[in-house]
Scaffold this motif. Structure first.
Motif, PDB file in Angstrom:
ATOM      1  N   MET A 135      -2.417   5.534 -22.883  1.00  0.00           N
ATOM      2  CA  MET A 135      -3.464   6.312 -23.555  1.00  0.00           C
ATOM      3  C   MET A 135      -3.038   6.700 -24.962  1.00  0.00           C
ATOM      4  O   MET A 135      -3.826   6.627 -25.895  1.00  0.00           O
ATOM      5  CB  MET A 135      -3.793   7.549 -22.727  1.00  0.00           C
ATOM      6  CG  MET A 135      -4.771   7.251 -21.608  1.00  0.00           C
ATOM      7  SD  MET A 135      -5.149   8.753 -20.729  1.00  0.00           S
ATOM      8  CE  MET A 135      -4.735   8.269 -19.093  1.00  0.00           C
TER       9      MET A 135
ATOM     10  N   ASN B 185      -4.010   8.906 -10.910  1.00  0.00           N
ATOM     11  CA  ASN B 185      -3.473   8.092 -11.993  1.00  0.00           C
ATOM     12  C   ASN B 185      -4.520   7.168 -12.592  1.00  0.00           C
ATOM     13  O   ASN B 185      -4.417   6.766 -13.745  1.00  0.00           O
ATOM     14  CB  ASN B 185      -2.287   7.259 -11.488  1.00  0.00           C
ATOM     15  CG  ASN B 185      -1.025   8.075 -11.412  1.00  0.00           C
ATOM     16  OD1 ASN B 185      -0.895   9.086 -12.095  1.00  0.00           O
ATOM     17  ND2 ASN B 185      -0.102   7.657 -10.570  1.00  0.00           N
TER      18      ASN B 185
ATOM     19  N   LEU C 238       3.257  15.255   0.783  1.00  0.00           N
ATOM     20  CA  LEU C 238       4.184  14.128   0.952  1.00  0.00           C
ATOM     21  C   LEU C 238       5.424  14.575   1.708  1.00  0.00           C
ATOM     22  O   LEU C 238       5.844  13.951   2.680  1.00  0.00           O
ATOM     23  CB  LEU C 238       4.616  13.593  -0.418  1.00  0.00           C
ATOM     24  CG  LEU C 238       3.775  12.518  -1.077  1.00  0.00           C
ATOM     25  CD1 LEU C 238       4.392  12.163  -2.412  1.00  0.00           C
ATOM     26  CD2 LEU C 238       3.708  11.287  -0.206  1.00  0.00           C
TER      27      LEU C 238
ATOM     28  N   ARG D 293       4.644   6.817  -8.138  1.00  0.00           N
ATOM     29  CA  ARG D 293       3.414   7.429  -8.672  1.00  0.00           C
ATOM     30  C   ARG D 293       3.696   8.204  -9.964  1.00  0.00           C
ATOM     31  O   ARG D 293       2.871   8.238 -10.872  1.00  0.00           O
ATOM     32  CB  ARG D 293       2.782   8.346  -7.628  1.00  0.00           C
ATOM     33  CG  ARG D 293       2.216   7.621  -6.425  1.00  0.00           C
ATOM     34  CD  ARG D 293       1.168   6.618  -6.820  1.00  0.00           C
ATOM     35  NE  ARG D 293       0.675   5.880  -5.662  1.00  0.00           N
ATOM     36  CZ  ARG D 293       0.015   4.735  -5.723  1.00  0.00           C
ATOM     37  NH1 ARG D 293      -0.225   4.170  -6.898  1.00  0.00           N
ATOM     38  NH2 ARG D 293      -0.398   4.145  -4.638  1.00  0.00           N
ATOM     39  N   MET D 294       4.854   8.831 -10.032  1.00  0.00           N
ATOM     40  CA  MET D 294       5.228   9.540 -11.257  1.00  0.00           C
ATOM     41  C   MET D 294       5.439   8.548 -12.401  1.00  0.00           C
ATOM     42  O   MET D 294       5.080   8.805 -13.550  1.00  0.00           O
ATOM     43  CB  MET D 294       6.520  10.347 -11.031  1.00  0.00           C
ATOM     44  CG  MET D 294       6.375  11.505 -10.089  1.00  0.00           C
ATOM     45  SD  MET D 294       5.350  12.812 -10.768  1.00  0.00           S
ATOM     46  CE  MET D 294       3.851  12.521  -9.923  1.00  0.00           C
TER      47      MET D 294
ATOM     48  N   ALA E 245      -3.441   3.672 -27.008  1.00  0.00           N
ATOM     49  CA  ALA E 245      -4.843   3.394 -27.315  1.00  0.00           C
ATOM     50  C   ALA E 245      -5.343   4.309 -28.425  1.00  0.00           C
ATOM     51  O   ALA E 245      -6.075   3.879 -29.327  1.00  0.00           O
ATOM     52  CB  ALA E 245      -5.689   3.566 -26.056  1.00  0.00           C
ATOM     53  N   ASN E 246      -4.906   5.582 -28.372  1.00  0.00           N
ATOM     54  CA  ASN E 246      -5.312   6.533 -29.412  1.00  0.00           C
ATOM     55  C   ASN E 246      -4.812   6.090 -30.779  1.00  0.00           C
ATOM     56  O   ASN E 246      -5.536   6.132 -31.772  1.00  0.00           O
ATOM     57  CB  ASN E 246      -4.776   7.930 -29.112  1.00  0.00           C
ATOM     58  CG  ASN E 246      -5.499   8.556 -27.933  1.00  0.00           C
ATOM     59  OD1 ASN E 246      -6.567   8.064 -27.543  1.00  0.00           O
ATOM     60  ND2 ASN E 246      -4.942   9.599 -27.377  1.00  0.00           N
TER      61      ASN E 246
ATOM     62  N   GLU F 133       3.939   5.668 -12.604  1.00  0.00           N
ATOM     63  CA  GLU F 133       2.608   5.191 -12.940  1.00  0.00           C
ATOM     64  C   GLU F 133       1.900   6.179 -13.870  1.00  0.00           C
ATOM     65  O   GLU F 133       1.291   5.789 -14.867  1.00  0.00           O
ATOM     66  CB  GLU F 133       1.820   5.032 -11.637  1.00  0.00           C
ATOM     67  CG  GLU F 133       0.571   4.221 -11.731  1.00  0.00           C
ATOM     68  CD  GLU F 133      -0.064   4.054 -10.348  1.00  0.00           C
ATOM     69  OE1 GLU F 133      -0.129   2.923  -9.872  1.00  0.00           O
ATOM     70  OE2 GLU F 133      -0.471   5.070  -9.741  1.00  0.00           O
ATOM     71  N   ALA F 134       2.044   7.482 -13.546  1.00  0.00           N
ATOM     72  CA  ALA F 134       1.382   8.504 -14.364  1.00  0.00           C
ATOM     73  C   ALA F 134       1.916   8.477 -15.793  1.00  0.00           C
ATOM     74  O   ALA F 134       1.158   8.566 -16.767  1.00  0.00           O
ATOM     75  CB  ALA F 134       1.575   9.881 -13.737  1.00  0.00           C
TER      76      ALA F 134
ATOM     77  N   MET G 236       5.026  18.680  -7.410  1.00  0.00           N
ATOM     78  CA  MET G 236       4.572  17.476  -6.705  1.00  0.00           C
ATOM     79  C   MET G 236       3.761  17.852  -5.475  1.00  0.00           C
ATOM     80  O   MET G 236       3.736  18.986  -5.052  1.00  0.00           O
ATOM     81  CB  MET G 236       5.793  16.670  -6.274  1.00  0.00           C
ATOM     82  CG  MET G 236       6.009  15.391  -7.044  1.00  0.00           C
ATOM     83  SD  MET G 236       4.514  14.486  -7.357  1.00  0.00           S
ATOM     84  CE  MET G 236       4.181  13.798  -5.759  1.00  0.00           C
TER      85      MET G 236
ATOM     86  N   ILE H 178       7.595   6.629  -2.859  1.00  0.00           N
ATOM     87  CA  ILE H 178       6.155   6.767  -3.164  1.00  0.00           C
ATOM     88  C   ILE H 178       5.974   7.755  -4.314  1.00  0.00           C
ATOM     89  O   ILE H 178       5.331   7.466  -5.318  1.00  0.00           O
ATOM     90  CB  ILE H 178       5.385   7.265  -1.918  1.00  0.00           C
ATOM     91  CG1 ILE H 178       5.310   6.176  -0.855  1.00  0.00           C
ATOM     92  CG2 ILE H 178       3.997   7.754  -2.296  1.00  0.00           C
ATOM     93  CD1 ILE H 178       4.706   6.626   0.455  1.00  0.00           C
ATOM     94  N   GLU H 179       6.622   8.916  -4.165  1.00  0.00           N
ATOM     95  CA  GLU H 179       6.478   9.945  -5.189  1.00  0.00           C
ATOM     96  C   GLU H 179       6.959   9.421  -6.532  1.00  0.00           C
ATOM     97  O   GLU H 179       6.302   9.557  -7.560  1.00  0.00           O
ATOM     98  CB  GLU H 179       7.297  11.179  -4.786  1.00  0.00           C
ATOM     99  CG  GLU H 179       7.169  12.319  -5.757  1.00  0.00           C
ATOM    100  CD  GLU H 179       8.139  13.441  -5.439  1.00  0.00           C
ATOM    101  OE1 GLU H 179       7.664  14.519  -5.103  1.00  0.00           O
ATOM    102  OE2 GLU H 179       9.362  13.231  -5.524  1.00  0.00           O
TER     103      GLU H 179
ATOM    104  N   LEU I 265      -2.693  10.315  -5.168  1.00  0.00           N
ATOM    105  CA  LEU I 265      -1.951  10.227  -6.429  1.00  0.00           C
ATOM    106  C   LEU I 265      -2.404   9.014  -7.222  1.00  0.00           C
ATOM    107  O   LEU I 265      -2.540   9.058  -8.440  1.00  0.00           O
ATOM    108  CB  LEU I 265      -0.450  10.144  -6.149  1.00  0.00           C
ATOM    109  CG  LEU I 265       0.229  11.429  -5.731  1.00  0.00           C
ATOM    110  CD1 LEU I 265       1.648  11.140  -5.283  1.00  0.00           C
ATOM    111  CD2 LEU I 265       0.241  12.429  -6.870  1.00  0.00           C
TER     112      LEU I 265
ATOM    113  N   ARG J 169       0.520   5.526 -17.619  1.00  0.00           N
ATOM    114  CA  ARG J 169      -0.851   5.789 -18.069  1.00  0.00           C
ATOM    115  C   ARG J 169      -0.845   6.631 -19.343  1.00  0.00           C
ATOM    116  O   ARG J 169      -1.586   6.372 -20.280  1.00  0.00           O
ATOM    117  CB  ARG J 169      -1.648   6.543 -17.005  1.00  0.00           C
ATOM    118  CG  ARG J 169      -1.858   5.765 -15.759  1.00  0.00           C
ATOM    119  CD  ARG J 169      -3.024   4.818 -15.905  1.00  0.00           C
ATOM    120  NE  ARG J 169      -3.178   4.108 -14.655  1.00  0.00           N
ATOM    121  CZ  ARG J 169      -3.544   2.846 -14.535  1.00  0.00           C
ATOM    122  NH1 ARG J 169      -3.833   2.138 -15.597  1.00  0.00           N
ATOM    123  NH2 ARG J 169      -3.633   2.288 -13.362  1.00  0.00           N
TER     124      ARG J 169
END
Lengths: 242, 260
Positions: A228, B256, B5, A217-218, A231-232, A220-221, B1, A213-214, B252, A224
Motif C-alpha cells: 500500500m 489482511n 489462536l 499472517r503477521m 502504491a501511494n 502477510e499484514a 494478537m 499461522i500467527e 486474519l 500488505r
C-alpha cells in the motif's frame, strides 16, 4: 514517505527469521533431547535498530527479532527398554567429549565403541566423573545419581552438568549444544538418571503450528502495508509527472 | 494478537494430555491391581476488560463486566481408587483385598512401597515376594518342606509341613487419608507423599479395611467402554479446537485482504 516501506520491511525480515525458527522446531519434533527455540520480537523507534550485518535502514521504527530463547521444559520420556538409553529427570545435560570440545546433550542414546567405551551416536565419548566410561560386556544398570553398574559391579559415574545460565548455549545440531565462551558450568542437584528410556523433543506440534499461522499472517499484514505504501508512492509520482 | 489462536492451542495441548492419560489406562486394561487415572482441567487466567460491579460513568453498577478467558490447562491427573473385579487364579499366593487397603512391600534397600497388586510368589529363600522380588511385609519365611500355605481373611499366614500347621505372621493392610495424592512409582507401586498423608496400619477385615481372599487377584479397574467414550470426547474436543484455530486463521486472512 519511504520510511514506511522500511518499517514494513523490518517486520517482514523479523517474521521471516522467526519462520525459520518455527520450521526448525517442527523439523526437530522427533529429535531426542531437542529443546525448542522461542522467537521474541522487540519494537524499536527511530535510530534504535540494532544491526550486526545489515546496513541500518532509514526507518521511523519497526520490529526486530531478538536473540531466540531456549525453552528447557522437559520432553516426554519414551520407554525403549534398551540398557544404553539414558534419560535425565531434572536439570542438566550429559557431557560429550567432542572433537571441538565439550558438547552437552539431553539425548542419552549411547552405545559401546570397539574399545567398550560409552559413546554417543556420533562416536564422541560420554564423559564420566573420572574421564571416559569403559563398559565390559554385561547388563548395564544405572542409579539415580548416575553411577553405572555392569552386572552389579560399578564401572563409572555419568557426568551431568548444567550451564550457569541456561541461555548461554548454542546449538551444535541434532540435540547437541555447545557452551558459549563466556559461560561456565556447575554441578546439578536433585537430578535423577535412569536407563531404558529416552527423552523426546520438547516441541509440541500444535503450539508450533499456531505460532506459524500467527507468524505468517503477521508477515502477510506487513507485506500488505508495504504494497500500500508503494502504491501511494506510485500514485504520487504519476500525479506529479502528468 | 488473536487470543483465540493461543486459547485453542492450549485446548489442543490439554486434549493431547487427556488422550495420553486415556491411552495409559487402556494400555493397562489387563494389569493386575491397576487403578485408572483421570485428567482434570481448569480454565486459565482471565483478561478482565471491564470489572463486574464497577461503577459506570453514570454511577450505576455494571452487572456483568467483560472477562475473556485465555484457555485451559491440566491441573491434575489422579488415580481413581475404585475396586477392580476379582479373578480366580487358584494360585495360593495370589491375594485379593476385598475392600479398602494396600499391601506393604519392602525393597532390598529397606525402602517401603504400597501396592494393591496381590500377585505374590515365593523366592529361593522362602520369602513371599511380588513380581519384582520385593518382600511382602509381615510374613515370615516359608519352609522348603511346606506343602501348602494358607491365608485367612484377617491376613494370618500359616504353612503346613507334614500335616502340622504353624503360624507364619500376619499380612497387615494400610490405607491413606487421600490415596489420590500417592506417588505412582510404576510397577504397580505407590509411595506416600505429603499430599496422601502417612500410611495407617490396620488388620484386614477390621475398621473398614477389606478382608483378604486367597487364590484371587484384583483386576484393573479400567472399563474399556468408559475409556472409549472418554477417548471419543477427547478426540472431538481436539478436533473442535483445530476448527477454532482455522477460523481464527481465516479471520486474519480476511483482515489482511481488506484492501487488495
Amino acid at each position: 514517505m519511504t520510511p514506511g516501506i522500511y518499517t514494513a520491511a523490518t517486520t517482514m525480515t523479523a517474521r521471516a527469521k522467526a519462520h525459520e525458527l518455527i520450521a526448525q522446531n517442527l523439523a526437530s519434533a522427533s529429535t531426542n533431547g531437542y529443546r525448542r527455540l522461542e522467537p521474541h520480537f522487540k519494537g524499536f523507534g527511530p535510530g534504535e535498530y540494532q544491526s550486526d550485518s545489515d546496513a541500518a535502514p532509514a526507518t521511523a521504527g519497526g520490529v526486530q527479532l531478538l536473540q531466540p530463547v531456549w525453552n528447557h521444559a522437559h520432553g516426554m520420556l519414551k520407554e525403549t527398554g534398551r540398557d544404553l538409553d539414558f534419560a535425565i529427570r531434572g536439570e542438566g545435560f550429559f557431557v560429550l567429549n567432542g572433537p571441538t570440545g565439550r558438547m552437552f546433550t539431553r539425548d542419552g542414546h549411547f552405545m559401546r565403541d570397539k574399545d567398550g567405551r560409552l559413546v554417543s551416536t556420533s562416536g564422541d565419548p560420554v564423559m564420566g566423573k573420572r574421564g571416559a566410561i569403559i563398559l565390559p560386556n554385561g547388563e548395564v544398570s544405572v542409579k539415580d545419581d548416575g553411577s553405572i553398574y555392569v552386572d552389579g559391579k560399578q564401572v563409572g559415574e555419568l557426568l551431568v552438568q548444567a550451564p550457569s545460565d541456561p541461555q548461554k548455549l548454542e546449538s551444535a545440531g541434532g540435540g547437541l549444544f555447545r557452551l558459549l565462551e563466556e559461560a561456565s558450568v556447575r554441578p546439578v542437584k536433585e537430578t535423577q538418571i535412569s536407563n531404558g528410556k529416552l527423552e523426546m523433543s520438547n516441541v509440541e506440534i500444535p503450539i508450533e503450528m499456531v505460532a506459524m499461522i500467527e507468524n505468517s499472517r503477521m508477515y502477510e499484514a506487513a507485506q500488505r502495508a508495504l504494497q500500500m505504501t508503494d502504491a501511494n508512492i506510485g500514485t504520487t509520482i504519476q500525479n506529479l509527472t502528468t | 494478537m488473536m487470543r483465540s489462536l493461543w486459547a485453542s492451542a492450549t485446548g489442543m495441548r490439554a486434549q493431547q494430555l487427556n488422550v495420553d492419560v486415556i491411552a495409559n489406562n487402556l494400555a493397562n486394561v489387563n494389569t493386575t491391581g491397576f487403578k485408572r487415572s483421570q485428567a482434570l482441567f481448569q480454565d486459565l487466567l482471565y483478561e478482565r476488560m471491564r470489572t463486574p460491579g464497577a461503577s459506570s460513568g453514570s454511577g450505576a453498577n455494571i452487572p456483568t463486566g467483560i472477562q475473556v478467558g485465555l484457555g485451559t490447562h491440566l491441573v491434575s491427573v489422579s488415580k481413581i481408587f475404585t475396586p477392580g473385579k476379582p479373578q480366580q487364579t487358584g494360585n495360593e499366593l495370589d491375594i485379593w483385598i476385598e475392600g479398602d487397603g494396600f499391601f506393604k512391600v519392602v525393597k532390598p534397600d529397606g525402602t517401603e512401597a504400597y501396592t494393591s497388586d496381590g500377585a505374590f510368589r515365593l523366592n529361593v529363600d522362602g520369602q513371599v515376594v511380588n513380581a519384582d522380588g520385593y518382600r511382602l511385609d509381615g510374613v515370615d519365611t516359608i519352609s522348603v518342606e511346606a506343602t501348602s500355605v494358607s491365608i485367612s481373611p484377617d491376613g494370618t499366614v500359616s504353612e503346613t509341613v507334614n500335616g502340622t500347621t504353624s503360624d507364619k505372621g500376619q499380612i497387615k493392610l494400610f490405607r491413606f487419608l487421600n490415596p489420590a495424592g500417592l506417588l505412582s512409582e510404576g510397577s504397580n507401586l505407590y509411595l506416600p507423599s505429603s499430599a496422601s498423608g502417612d500410611a495407617q496400619e490396620g488388620t484386614a477385615g477390621e475398621n473398614g479395611f477389606g478382608s483378604l481372599r486367597q487364590g484371587y487377584l484384583e483386576m484393573s479397574n479400567v472399563e474399556v467402554v468408559t475409556e472409549m467414550v472418554n477417548l471419543i470426547v477427547a478426540q472431538r474436543a481436539y478436533e473442535v479446537n483445530t476448527k477454532a484455530i482455522q477460523a481464527s486463521d481465516e479471520m486474519l486472512q480476511q483482515a489482511n485482504n481488506l484492501r487488495r
